[in-house]
Enzyme design. Structure first.
Site, PDB file in Angstrom:
ATOM      1  N   ASN A 255      26.756   0.442-116.683  1.00  0.00           N
ATOM      2  CA  ASN A 255      26.590  -0.559-115.992  1.00  0.00           C
ATOM      3  C   ASN A 255      27.286  -1.837-116.442  1.00  0.00           C
ATOM      4  O   ASN A 255      26.884  -2.502-117.262  1.00  0.00           O
ATOM      5  CB  ASN A 255      25.161  -0.716-115.727  1.00  0.00           C
ATOM      6  CG  ASN A 255      24.484   0.089-115.023  1.00  0.00           C
ATOM      7  OD1 ASN A 255      24.396   1.514-115.329  1.00  0.00           O
ATOM      8  ND2 ASN A 255      23.515   0.108-114.303  1.00  0.00           N
TER       9      ASN A 255
ATOM     10  N   VAL B 148      10.705  -5.839-110.501  1.00  0.00           N
ATOM     11  CA  VAL B 148      11.038  -4.749-111.435  1.00  0.00           C
ATOM     12  C   VAL B 148      10.666  -3.531-110.721  1.00  0.00           C
ATOM     13  O   VAL B 148       9.529  -3.258-110.511  1.00  0.00           O
ATOM     14  CB  VAL B 148       9.997  -4.905-112.776  1.00  0.00           C
ATOM     15  CG1 VAL B 148      10.503  -3.810-113.461  1.00  0.00           C
ATOM     16  CG2 VAL B 148      10.687  -6.229-113.520  1.00  0.00           C
ATOM     17  N   PHE B 149      11.572  -2.589-110.408  1.00  0.00           N
ATOM     18  CA  PHE B 149      11.552  -1.462-109.613  1.00  0.00           C
ATOM     19  C   PHE B 149      10.716  -0.398-110.721  1.00  0.00           C
ATOM     20  O   PHE B 149      11.565   0.474-111.119  1.00  0.00           O
ATOM     21  CB  PHE B 149      12.664  -1.011-109.060  1.00  0.00           C
ATOM     22  CG  PHE B 149      13.222  -2.031-108.068  1.00  0.00           C
ATOM     23  CD1 PHE B 149      12.271  -2.716-106.963  1.00  0.00           C
ATOM     24  CD2 PHE B 149      14.635  -2.503-108.108  1.00  0.00           C
ATOM     25  CE1 PHE B 149      13.012  -3.436-106.185  1.00  0.00           C
ATOM     26  CE2 PHE B 149      15.148  -3.291-107.071  1.00  0.00           C
ATOM     27  CZ  PHE B 149      14.244  -3.848-105.995  1.00  0.00           C
TER      28      PHE B 149
ATOM     29  N   GLY C 155      15.756   6.593-104.889  1.00  0.00           N
ATOM     30  CA  GLY C 155      17.160   7.112-105.384  1.00  0.00           C
ATOM     31  C   GLY C 155      17.593   6.782-106.886  1.00  0.00           C
ATOM     32  O   GLY C 155      18.506   7.235-107.456  1.00  0.00           O
TER      33      GLY C 155
ATOM     34  N   LYS D 274      33.262   9.544-105.782  1.00  0.00           N
ATOM     35  CA  LYS D 274      33.568   9.299-107.137  1.00  0.00           C
ATOM     36  C   LYS D 274      33.827  10.872-107.762  1.00  0.00           C
ATOM     37  O   LYS D 274      34.959  11.278-108.287  1.00  0.00           O
ATOM     38  CB  LYS D 274      32.563   8.372-108.037  1.00  0.00           C
ATOM     39  CG  LYS D 274      32.601   7.157-107.509  1.00  0.00           C
ATOM     40  CD  LYS D 274      34.071   6.396-107.835  1.00  0.00           C
ATOM     41  CE  LYS D 274      34.023   5.006-107.450  1.00  0.00           C
ATOM     42  NZ  LYS D 274      35.244   4.391-107.545  1.00  0.00           N
TER      43      LYS D 274
ATOM     44  N   LEU E 158      41.061  -8.215-100.061  1.00  0.00           N
ATOM     45  CA  LEU E 158      40.303  -9.298 -99.972  1.00  0.00           C
ATOM     46  C   LEU E 158      38.871  -8.965 -99.316  1.00  0.00           C
ATOM     47  O   LEU E 158      38.154  -9.726 -98.810  1.00  0.00           O
ATOM     48  CB  LEU E 158      40.696 -10.480 -99.575  1.00  0.00           C
ATOM     49  CG  LEU E 158      41.965 -11.157-100.049  1.00  0.00           C
ATOM     50  CD1 LEU E 158      42.464 -12.369 -99.618  1.00  0.00           C
ATOM     51  CD2 LEU E 158      41.639 -11.423-101.502  1.00  0.00           C
TER      52      LEU E 158
ATOM     53  N   SER F  22      32.308   6.768-112.448  1.00  0.00           N
ATOM     54  CA  SER F  22      31.172   6.000-112.520  1.00  0.00           C
ATOM     55  C   SER F  22      30.255   7.055-113.377  1.00  0.00           C
ATOM     56  O   SER F  22      30.449   8.145-112.823  1.00  0.00           O
ATOM     57  CB  SER F  22      30.602   5.545-111.269  1.00  0.00           C
ATOM     58  OG  SER F  22      29.024   5.476-111.280  1.00  0.00           O
TER      59      SER F  22
ATOM     60  N   TYR G 145      32.352   4.452-115.721  1.00  0.00           N
ATOM     61  CA  TYR G 145      31.632   3.254-116.428  1.00  0.00           C
ATOM     62  C   TYR G 145      29.997   3.445-116.148  1.00  0.00           C
ATOM     63  O   TYR G 145      29.633   4.046-115.323  1.00  0.00           O
ATOM     64  CB  TYR G 145      31.878   1.968-115.485  1.00  0.00           C
ATOM     65  CG  TYR G 145      33.524   1.852-115.191  1.00  0.00           C
ATOM     66  CD1 TYR G 145      34.367   2.319-115.896  1.00  0.00           C
ATOM     67  CD2 TYR G 145      33.832   1.051-113.899  1.00  0.00           C
ATOM     68  CE1 TYR G 145      35.836   1.979-115.600  1.00  0.00           C
ATOM     69  CE2 TYR G 145      35.127   0.734-113.493  1.00  0.00           C
ATOM     70  CZ  TYR G 145      36.046   1.530-114.522  1.00  0.00           C
ATOM     71  OH  TYR G 145      37.369   1.016-114.051  1.00  0.00           O
TER      72      TYR G 145
ATOM     73  N   TYR H 236      28.724   7.239-101.765  1.00  0.00           N
ATOM     74  CA  TYR H 236      29.216   6.693-102.783  1.00  0.00           C
ATOM     75  C   TYR H 236      29.581   7.471-104.019  1.00  0.00           C
ATOM     76  O   TYR H 236      30.664   7.590-104.420  1.00  0.00           O
ATOM     77  CB  TYR H 236      28.819   5.320-102.986  1.00  0.00           C
ATOM     78  CG  TYR H 236      29.404   4.704-104.447  1.00  0.00           C
ATOM     79  CD1 TYR H 236      30.621   4.038-104.233  1.00  0.00           C
ATOM     80  CD2 TYR H 236      28.792   4.779-105.699  1.00  0.00           C
ATOM     81  CE1 TYR H 236      31.068   3.526-105.521  1.00  0.00           C
ATOM     82  CE2 TYR H 236      29.553   4.376-106.819  1.00  0.00           C
ATOM     83  CZ  TYR H 236      30.671   3.781-106.769  1.00  0.00           C
ATOM     84  OH  TYR H 236      31.169   3.172-107.948  1.00  0.00           O
TER      85      TYR H 236
ATOM     86  N   ASN I 116      22.264  -5.349-107.693  1.00  0.00           N
ATOM     87  CA  ASN I 116      22.358  -5.042-109.281  1.00  0.00           C
ATOM     88  C   ASN I 116      21.483  -6.047-109.963  1.00  0.00           C
ATOM     89  O   ASN I 116      21.239  -7.063-109.674  1.00  0.00           O
ATOM     90  CB  ASN I 116      23.842  -5.121-109.769  1.00  0.00           C
ATOM     91  CG  ASN I 116      24.632  -4.010-109.110  1.00  0.00           C
ATOM     92  OD1 ASN I 116      25.602  -4.363-108.474  1.00  0.00           O
ATOM     93  ND2 ASN I 116      24.291  -3.016-109.309  1.00  0.00           N
TER      94      ASN I 116
END
Ligand code: NAD
Ligand code: WQD
Length: 341
Positions: free
Chosen positions: A181, A219-220, A299, A155, A34, A126, A179, A151, A201
């Protein structure tokens, strides 16, 4: 029908996969601590399927508890391993926590599987392992690039660990699913994503802005080398993604070979820009999303989308849900959790 252990089964992708597994008559045992989910997800799963899955509140890094879980639910036919931390930015701030949870958690799980002769594993990887690919769509053969975050590195390391373990000659089969997105929520709006605080996200930020929780979406970047200047991703509906897990698991269970390691992209095969995503949401829901153009996010890569040929062939699976339906599912879920009519 199989007995499936799902780690992180109360999380976003895990809960949708549990629903699909139950709907295919499998027995599911969920492990979750959790840390990024809530117990009420269990009721959501029950509401959709009519089945309350077995649940053990266990930390995947607690080997004694994990082993106890394997033996009390023996025999486990396959494990689907979602449990991990997943925030790219946070991983830069807390690298040790990310390596401990994501890498050590996998080691504990593999040891428990070895000690209980459990030999089928589906692992959540990912598209982040590809970085900015040189060729698009990106195939599973594309060279992996040095990870730009702890991160992403977890992976890559986990993929290596699983492949090294299989290469040691043990009787073990795995499916490493990369995966792209994942977005959207179950059409019932009984389960969905539960982002904590300000979402990183895109789609949760779009739905929270539409709900009035955020004033505007940033909007980046609109100066990328893409048709409209905004960045491009491959957005895959979480329910389609969940179905791919059932297919990957069935392939492991139905393949006679003792060693096997599938590596498979899970995406739609279509790239969609940030500006196109905003338009798709507005057209699907009739709700406006105020936005402004901001500088590029550190990034971020420019563009990536999946080659899905291998998944189509190997798993006999294809992402099928139109983006408009996915956007409506995301909006229905946002309205439900905010109490909006
Ligand atoms: P999530 O955070 O919603 O789900 C992960 C679940 O694992 C949570 O319920 C959390 O409480 C649990 N968990 C974490 N650490 C644990 C531990 N030590 N012991 C027991 N439970 C633990 O994340 P998600 O979006 O459902 O992602 C699932 C998996 O897919 C992760 O491995 C993630 O890295 C990977 N993935 C996610 C995305 C994405 O954009 N959502 C993309 C690619 C890969
Ligand atoms: C998508 C696009 C943003 C928010 C992340 C992880 C990746 C994988 C999937 C786990 C980008 C833009 C976003 C906003 C925006 N997760 N955006 N305004 O970065 O592609 O991938 O999730 O494995 O590892 O890095 O997803 O949804 O954050 O961004 O313009 O407020 O939307 O710049 O182009 P991303 P995202």
């Amino acid at each position: 029908m199989a007995n499936i252990l799902v780690t992180g089964g109360l999380g976003y992708i895990g809960s949708h996969t549990v629903v699909e597994l139950i709907q295919h008559n499998h027995t599911v045992i969920i492990i979750d601590n959790l840390s990024n989910s809530e117990l009420k997800v269990l009721s959501g799963i029950q509401e959709i399927t009519g089945v309350l899955p077995q649940f053990e509140q266990i930390d995947i890094c607690d080997k004694k508890a994990v082993l106890q879980c394997f033996s009390s639910h023996a025999p486990i036919d396959a494990v689907i391993h979602f449990a991990a931390y997943k925030a790219v930015g946070e991983s830069v701030q807390k690298p040790l926590e990310y390596y401990a949870n994501n890498v050590y958690g996998l080691l504990v799980l593999l040891e428990a599987m070895r000690e209980t002769n459990t030999s089928n594993l589906v692992f959540s990887s990912s598209c982040t392992v590809y970085g900015q690919p040189l060729e698009l769509p990106v195939t599973e053969q594309a060279p992996l690039q040095k990870a730009t975050s702890p991160y992403g590195n977890t992976k890559q390391m986990c993929e290596d660990i699983i492949q090294d373990y299989i290469a040691s000659g043990v009787s073990f089969k795995a499916s490493l699913l990369r995966y792209f997105n994942p977005i959207g929520a179950h059409p019932s709006a009984c389960i969905g994503e539960l982002p904590k605080g300000v979402p990183n996200n895109l789609v949760p930020f779009i739905t929270q802005t539409a709900a009035g929780i955020r004033n505007e979406l940033q909007v980046f970047g609109n100066d990328y080398n893409t048709p409209d200047g905004s960045a491009i991703r491959d957005y895959i509906y979480v329910v389609d993604l969940a179905k791919a897990h059932v297919a990957a698991m069935n392939r492991l269970l139905n393949t006679d070979s003792a060693h096997m390691c599938d590596i498979c992209n899970l995406g739609t095969g279509t790239g969609v820009s940030v500006l196109e995503m905003i338009t798709a949401f507005e057209q699907a829901t009739g709700v406006r999303v105020p936005y402004r153009i901001s500088p590029r996010r550190a990034g971020d890569i420019e563009q990536v989308w999946a080659s899905t040929d291998y998944a189509n062939t190997l798993l006999h699976w294809k992402a099928q849900t139109p983006l408009a339906d996915v956007m409506r599912s995301a909006w229905k879920w946002e309205k439900k959790i905010r109490g909006i009519k």
